[in-house]
Design a protein around this motif. Structure first.
Motif, PDB file in Angstrom:
ATOM      1  N   LEU A 193       0.813  -1.221   0.000  1.00  0.00           N
ATOM      2  CA  LEU A 193       0.000   0.000   0.000  1.00  0.00           C
ATOM      3  C   LEU A 193       0.844   1.267   0.000  1.00  0.00           C
ATOM      4  N   ALA A 194       1.883   1.318   0.838  1.00  0.00           N
ATOM      5  CA  ALA A 194       2.682   2.544   0.934  1.00  0.00           C
ATOM      6  C   ALA A 194       3.367   2.844  -0.401  1.00  0.00           C
ATOM      7  N   THR A 197       0.540   4.080  -2.890  1.00  0.00           N
ATOM      8  CA  THR A 197       0.057   5.447  -2.692  1.00  0.00           C
ATOM      9  C   THR A 197       1.170   6.459  -2.973  1.00  0.00           C
ATOM     10  N   ASP A 198       2.415   6.088  -2.700  1.00  0.00           N
ATOM     11  CA  ASP A 198       3.547   6.949  -3.056  1.00  0.00           C
ATOM     12  C   ASP A 198       3.560   7.170  -4.571  1.00  0.00           C
TER      13      ASP A 198
END
Lengths: 325, 325
Positions: A193-194, A197-198
């Motif tokens: 996820l990180a 979204t980055d």
């Protein structure tokens, strides 16, 4: 809520039928979406394409992602657009509010139409249209479950992308508990996820200088109730410049944000509102349209100065109606 | 993972004990958090305070929210800081990584310490420290469940705020499936999510002009691998200026973002990295510290020009180590 915006009453029954049909059909399955595709268009179509491939189907994904979404797919996954569909083909159209908005293949033959826009005319032999869903990707999540495909990070990542982009990264009012539960499930299938979204927030280097120029045009009016900014005429039009109204809309104390963008045909105006003020009313006064919190218009044949004057008039009228002035 | 960062092995057992104790104690219960409170500090402490009030307890919330979080509480909910605690009082300290960081009441007498920072020295008679939790608010959610308080939007909103702010609105790597499931549950208790996330993004009008000035200082180095910007010396220090490294870090192709902020004692440097590059390594070379993706340092006694030179050297070294140069 008008009839068009009702949730699909036979949602699971119809989606189960779509799943059975897709499992049964023998020929190629073309998966397409709408012109100028956003994260939901690309995410939902790429996710379904990958699920169909995992089922061993002759699936073809015909889509042209914008620059900021290209990272989602591998080169070999893109199929060329086609002018005609071969006999025996099945066409799945995702997230296209009208058949004329679908691109990559003609909307003909056997058509399955899956979408969450209430205005969708329910085209195709089978159509599942559910405006109560935050994203078409949320519907594709259910379809993939019904297809019985094993979830992998490769399938879950584009589907989650659709959910993220159509909910403003879980910020908009369409972020229901169900949306967050679906997101939890998809993250649980191994999405990073990180990293995702980055990546979704990357902007071209030129964006930063442009953003600085735009911010130098910020002005407050009516004691801070209205914040405006514009794209300086000398600035090049950029792919991402539609974000600018989102950039200025969080000024404390403001209830309306307007971004003006000079174009060849006139000045394009993007409007956002909160606190009982209707962006839609303002847009209607300017000859445009949209929703209560977000709307827009194009002031044809006007220059920036004339456009500002018109905007200030229309906003003043709406602020009076809403009791702020 | 070192011993300090292990999840609390007896988490539910200890939290159940905390709930039983809080239900049993007769005297006042002081709820406090750390100095310079963020969204998790304010959200978790206000949520627990409201839950204890709903239980009929003599709860007191001693906190001073920053400007952008003041909307969460009503005027009559604030209690004044105290220098001594009355006999029979219970102190709950939330989100404070060390007892010396707690403010509003002295850390003495009967102390319950609830926190998610691995470095927390486990102070107090009962301490529940679980670094596997994204936010202290996530722990308070469990505690309120165990207290048996009926969830209302007033209790759920601050708790969700803690979860939102400590996960970067569900963007950071700590956004686990469990975090999203808890968020789903809290939204289901009637939180107006769109209004809340809108409110959390409000910035003072002066922020926009300042942001424009900062963006005019954006520069790219090492073929775009590093993006830098600084707070112009003439600009006033603002409450929100720490966001600026977040603003520039999404430049496509960059793997390091550095924001420089001249202060009285020298130049404060905020560093973000991705793609195998360590912000921590860069910070360590500059005499600072932090985590791999996010770190910082203060270059004492330097002016901007000297600081830029030092930063470029340190980044170049790290880019070489990571194989980019």
């Amino acid at each position: 809520m008008d009839a068009l915006n009702q949730p699909e009453p036979r949602y699971f029954e119809k989606m189960r039928l779509v799943a059975e049909v897709l499992k049964a059909v023998e020929g190629p399955i073309y998966v397409v979406t709408h012109v100028d595709p956003d994260g939901d268009a690309i995410g939902s179509s790429l996710g379904l394409y990958r699920a169909l491939k995992a089922l061993g189907k002759d699936a073809r994904w015909v889509a042209t992602p914008p620059r900021f979404l290209r990272f989602l797919a591998k080169e070999e996954e893109y199929a060329d657009p086609v002018d005609t569909l071969p006999p025996g083909a099945t066409l799945v159209v995702l997230d296209a509010a009208e058949p004329s908005r679908a691109v990559g293949a003609p909307v003909e033959g056997f058509v399955i139409n899956i979408d969450h826009h209430g205005t969708n005319p329910r085209f195709g032999q089978i159509s599942v249209v559910d405006p109560s869903k935050a994203a078409t990707a949320q519907m594709v999540k259910d379809l993939i479950d019904l297809l019985g495909v094993e979830w992998t990070p490769e399938i879950a990542t584009p589907v989650l992308t659709g959910l993220i982009t159509d909910t403003g990264n879980f910020r908009f009012a369409n972020t229901t508990p169900e949306v967050l539960r679906v997101a939890a499930e998809l993250v649980g299938y191994g999405v990073k996820l990180a990293e995702l979204t980055d990546r979704l927030q990357w902007r071209p280097p030129s964006y930063y200088k442009l953003m600085g120029k735009v911010l130098s045009t910020v002005e407050f009016h009516f004691g801070g109730l209205l914040v405006t900014a514009h794209l300086p005429e000398e600035a090049q039009a950029e792919e991402d410049s539609d974000d600018f109204v989102g950039l200025i809309r969080y000024a404390e104390g403001s209830v309306v944000a307007v971004f003006l963008r000079p174009k060849e045909e006139g000045v394009k105006v993007s409007i956002r509102s909160r606190g009982g003020v209707s962006a839609q009313n303002i847009a209607l006064r300017l000859g445009g349209g949209g929703h209560v919190p977000a709307a827009g218009a194009t002031l044809k044949g006007m220059d920036l100065e004339a456009a500002y004057e018109k905007v200030l008039e229309a906003v003043q009228e709406e602020l009076r109606r809403a009791g702020y002035l």
